[in-house]
Design a protein around this motif. Sequence first.
Motif, mmCIF file in Angstrom:
data_model
loop_
_atom_site.group_PDB
_atom_site.id
_atom_site.type_symbol
_atom_site.label_atom_id
_atom_site.label_comp_id
_atom_site.label_asym_id
_atom_site.label_seq_id
_atom_site.Cartn_x
_atom_site.Cartn_y
_atom_site.Cartn_z
ATOM 1 N N ALA A 169 0.819 -1.214 0.000
ATOM 2 C CA ALA A 169 0.000 0.000 0.000
ATOM 3 C C ALA A 169 0.854 1.266 0.000
ATOM 4 C CB ALA A 169 -0.921 -0.001 1.213
ATOM 5 N N SER A 170 2.174 1.119 0.086
ATOM 6 C CA SER A 170 3.056 2.282 0.197
ATOM 7 C C SER A 170 3.779 2.567 -1.119
ATOM 8 C CB SER A 170 4.093 2.032 1.298
ATOM 9 O OG SER A 170 5.110 3.013 1.246
ATOM 10 N N TYR A 171 3.539 3.761 -1.647
ATOM 11 C CA TYR A 171 4.235 4.186 -2.862
ATOM 12 C C TYR A 171 5.732 4.308 -2.591
ATOM 13 C CZ TYR A 171 -0.248 5.213 -5.039
ATOM 14 O OH TYR A 171 -1.506 5.108 -5.582
ATOM 15 N N ALA A 219 11.189 2.397 -3.486
ATOM 16 C CA ALA A 219 12.493 1.947 -2.983
ATOM 17 C C ALA A 219 12.768 0.518 -3.436
ATOM 18 C CB ALA A 219 12.522 2.043 -1.456
ATOM 19 N N PHE A 220 11.733 -0.326 -3.427
ATOM 20 C CA PHE A 220 11.867 -1.703 -3.918
ATOM 21 C C PHE A 220 12.281 -1.705 -5.380
ATOM 22 C CE2 PHE A 220 9.855 -5.194 -6.255
ATOM 23 C CZ PHE A 220 10.453 -6.294 -5.650
ATOM 24 N N TRP A 221 11.615 -0.864 -6.201
ATOM 25 C CA TRP A 221 11.979 -0.758 -7.618
ATOM 26 C C TRP A 221 13.446 -0.368 -7.766
ATOM 27 C CZ3 TRP A 221 13.888 3.661 -9.943
ATOM 28 C CH2 TRP A 221 14.121 3.563 -11.318
ATOM 29 N N GLU A 227 4.616 11.665 -0.880
ATOM 30 C CA GLU A 227 5.523 10.565 -1.225
ATOM 31 C C GLU A 227 6.314 10.897 -2.492
ATOM 32 O OE1 GLU A 227 4.481 6.484 -0.406
ATOM 33 O OE2 GLU A 227 2.479 7.131 0.240
ATOM 34 N N LEU A 228 5.699 11.629 -3.392
ATOM 35 C CA LEU A 228 6.378 12.027 -4.619
ATOM 36 C C LEU A 228 7.551 12.960 -4.310
ATOM 37 C CD1 LEU A 228 6.334 11.669 -7.646
ATOM 38 C CD2 LEU A 228 4.722 13.569 -7.806
ATOM 39 N N ARG A 246 15.030 10.899 -3.498
ATOM 40 C CA ARG A 246 15.838 10.536 -2.333
ATOM 41 C C ARG A 246 15.697 9.033 -2.039
ATOM 42 N NH1 ARG A 246 13.691 13.852 0.830
ATOM 43 N NH2 ARG A 246 12.433 12.509 2.136
ATOM 44 N N VAL A 247 14.489 8.521 -2.146
ATOM 45 C CA VAL A 247 14.211 7.109 -1.880
ATOM 46 C C VAL A 247 14.732 6.227 -3.012
ATOM 47 C CG1 VAL A 247 12.314 5.435 -1.702
ATOM 48 C CG2 VAL A 247 12.200 7.579 -0.449
#
Length: 188
Positions: free
Chosen positions: A68-70, A75-77, A171-172, A177-178
């Motif tokens: 559910a977290s963008y 960060a996973f991507w 989040e954008l 940074r992420v």
Amino acid sequence: PASSAWHDTTRARKPSMLCAKDPMTMHHASYVSKLFPQSRFILMIRDGRAVANSLVQRKIRIPTLNHASYTDSLAFWSRTMRKMLGNCNVLGDSKCLKVRYEELVMSPEKTLRSVLAFLQLPWLPRLLRHQDLVATGEILISSYEPSSSQVRQAIHTSALDAWRESFPADELDKAHRVAPLLRELGYK
């Protein structure tokens, strides 16, 4: 098997090629390459914000990922794509082709010609209408693959910027940074 487009439609012959669409295959590309020495890999590179949006909107379940977290998805991507790029680089240009999703959508014929040349397959204009080949069964796709419904559609540009409408502003703001890979790959 994607290669059925290059064979007669009577299915009298078995396809000589298997197309595995799972992006996580790139995590094991060196091993797969040893098992199948003639294998080739195509690494599809897409804006991480679009990928994160897709993961969240489609509720794709990945262990250890807050679906559910963008921010977590982005960060996973970044981590995953960095590893895949490294694996593609280790394989080298003769075994792994990097393709930008945005280029495929904006210039499909040019990009597909490049992909087919890499795969040492002839250009077929009907590939620009892949959805027709899927509809007639000339190209078979898995009903278990989450994006199969999208593969049944014609190439379109609407998904390029769809993330802008749903990615939360807070989040954008953290995106670069992420996911520093965004900037490294030229995504502003």
